[in-house]
Design a protein around this motif. Structure first.
Motif, PDB file in Angstrom:
ATOM      1  N   GLY A   1      -2.956   6.326   1.657  1.00 53.00           N
ATOM      2  CA  GLY A   1      -2.704   4.947   2.224  1.00 53.00           C
ATOM      3  C   GLY A   1      -3.117   4.758   3.625  1.00 53.00           C
ATOM      4  N   PHE A   2      -2.845   6.012   4.485  1.00 58.43           N
ATOM      5  CA  PHE A   2      -3.076   6.007   5.962  1.00 58.43           C
ATOM      6  C   PHE A   2      -4.742   5.756   6.040  1.00 58.43           C
ATOM      7  CE2 PHE A   2       0.653   8.876   6.143  1.00 58.43           C
ATOM      8  CZ  PHE A   2       1.584   7.823   6.770  1.00 58.43           C
TER       9      PHE A   2
ATOM     10  N   ILE B   1       1.563  -3.975   4.244  1.00 56.55           N
ATOM     11  CA  ILE B   1       3.082  -3.537   4.029  1.00 56.55           C
ATOM     12  C   ILE B   1       2.909  -2.223   3.366  1.00 56.55           C
ATOM     13  CG2 ILE B   1       5.326  -3.743   3.145  1.00 56.55           C
ATOM     14  CD1 ILE B   1       5.117  -6.854   2.897  1.00 56.55           C
ATOM     15  N   MET B   2       3.229  -0.959   4.174  1.00 48.19           N
ATOM     16  CA  MET B   2       2.965   0.200   3.243  1.00 48.19           C
ATOM     17  C   MET B   2       4.439   0.427   2.572  1.00 48.19           C
ATOM     18  SD  MET B   2       0.774   2.565   6.165  1.00 48.19           S
ATOM     19  CE  MET B   2      -0.170   3.190   4.832  1.00 48.19           C
ATOM     20  N   LEU B   3       4.249   1.295   1.570  1.00 48.69           N
ATOM     21  CA  LEU B   3       5.352   1.722   0.676  1.00 48.69           C
ATOM     22  C   LEU B   3       5.165   3.233   0.564  1.00 48.69           C
ATOM     23  CD1 LEU B   3       4.696  -0.465  -2.311  1.00 48.69           C
ATOM     24  CD2 LEU B   3       6.465  -0.857  -0.615  1.00 48.69           C
ATOM     25  N   THR B   4       6.189   3.795   0.799  1.00 46.18           N
ATOM     26  CA  THR B   4       6.431   5.436   0.635  1.00 46.18           C
ATOM     27  C   THR B   4       7.679   5.978   0.564  1.00 46.18           C
ATOM     28  OG1 THR B   4       5.508   7.291   1.942  1.00 46.18           O
ATOM     29  CG2 THR B   4       6.515   5.923   3.347  1.00 46.18           C
ATOM     30  N   ALA B   5       7.664   7.318  -0.039  1.00 43.64           N
ATOM     31  CA  ALA B   5       8.734   7.762  -0.307  1.00 43.64           C
ATOM     32  C   ALA B   5       9.112   8.839   1.020  1.00 43.64           C
ATOM     33  CB  ALA B   5       8.580   8.730  -1.386  1.00 43.64           C
ATOM     34  N   LYS B   6       7.917   8.682   1.984  1.00 41.82           N
ATOM     35  CA  LYS B   6       8.245   9.416   3.092  1.00 41.82           C
ATOM     36  C   LYS B   6       8.822   8.524   4.012  1.00 41.82           C
ATOM     37  CE  LYS B   6       4.125  12.368   2.625  1.00 41.82           C
ATOM     38  NZ  LYS B   6       3.111  13.097   3.639  1.00 41.82           N
TER      39      LYS B   6
ATOM     40  N   LEU C   1       0.881  -1.164  -0.103  1.00 40.61           N
ATOM     41  CA  LEU C   1       0.006   0.077   0.021  1.00 40.61           C
ATOM     42  C   LEU C   1       0.737   1.327   0.129  1.00 40.61           C
ATOM     43  CD1 LEU C   1      -2.958   1.332   0.275  1.00 40.61           C
ATOM     44  CD2 LEU C   1      -2.634   0.922   2.750  1.00 40.61           C
ATOM     45  N   ASP C   2       0.644   1.863  -1.216  1.00 37.38           N
ATOM     46  CA  ASP C   2       1.586   3.327  -1.357  1.00 37.38           C
ATOM     47  C   ASP C   2       0.841   4.386  -0.187  1.00 37.38           C
ATOM     48  OD1 ASP C   2       3.169   5.419  -2.049  1.00 37.38           O
ATOM     49  OD2 ASP C   2       1.771   5.865  -3.714  1.00 37.38           O
TER      50      ASP C   2
ATOM     51  N   ALA D   1      -0.660  -0.892   9.893  1.00 40.13           N
ATOM     52  CA  ALA D   1       0.323  -1.554   9.040  1.00 40.13           C
ATOM     53  C   ALA D   1       1.205  -2.763   9.751  1.00 40.13           C
ATOM     54  CB  ALA D   1       0.974  -0.449   8.439  1.00 40.13           C
ATOM     55  N   ASP D   2       1.449  -3.623   9.167  1.00 35.90           N
ATOM     56  CA  ASP D   2       2.134  -4.457   9.557  1.00 35.90           C
ATOM     57  C   ASP D   2       3.775  -4.431   9.480  1.00 35.90           C
ATOM     58  OD1 ASP D   2       0.426  -7.127  10.383  1.00 35.90           O
ATOM     59  OD2 ASP D   2      -0.200  -6.679   8.348  1.00 35.90           O
TER      60      ASP D   2
END
Length: 126
Positions: A62-63, A81-86, A53-54, A100-101
């Protein structure tokens, strides 16, 4: 029989396509959603084992998606599983606090993404 199912949620076409390809290469059943609304529709349609999840996306971020998933009892077993540039710690803490896991920052190593997805698959013993 597929090794498990993955829902890739990212509004950046190149990232969504590369993750889709990567997961299919690993033998996973893969679906892609391009925004938070589409992600929730995909979950209503068929629940995957793991969702990549972006965080930053149009419509619902995503949040928000993560919070909605965790508030829905039927989706309680979904691994996120969160994906982020942050990559800042505060963003990671927020994602994990919302349920999120795991958390992966972009740019990410494909090997790392595969390892984490495998780790969260049901019956994973690797």
């Amino acid at each position: 029989m597929a090794a498990g199912s993955v829902l890739v949620v990212d509004d950046e076409a190149n990232i969504a396509l590369s993750l889709e390809y990567l997961m299919k290469e690993q033998g996973f059943d893969v679906r892609v959603a391009r925004d938070g609304e589409a992600a929730l529709e995909a979950l209503r349609d068929r629940l995957p084992d793991v969702m990549l999840l972006d965080v930053m996306m149009p419509k619902r971020d995503g949040f928000d998606v993560c919070q909605t998933v965790r508030a829905t009892p039927e989706w309680a077993g979904l691994r996120i599983i969160m994906l982020t540039a942050k990559g800042r710690a505060v963003e990671q803490e927020k994602g994990l606090a919302l349920g999120a896991d795991d958390y992966i920052t972009k740019p990410f190593s494909t090997r790392d993404v595969v390892a984490r997805v495998r780790h969260y698959m049901p019956g994973a013993d690797s």
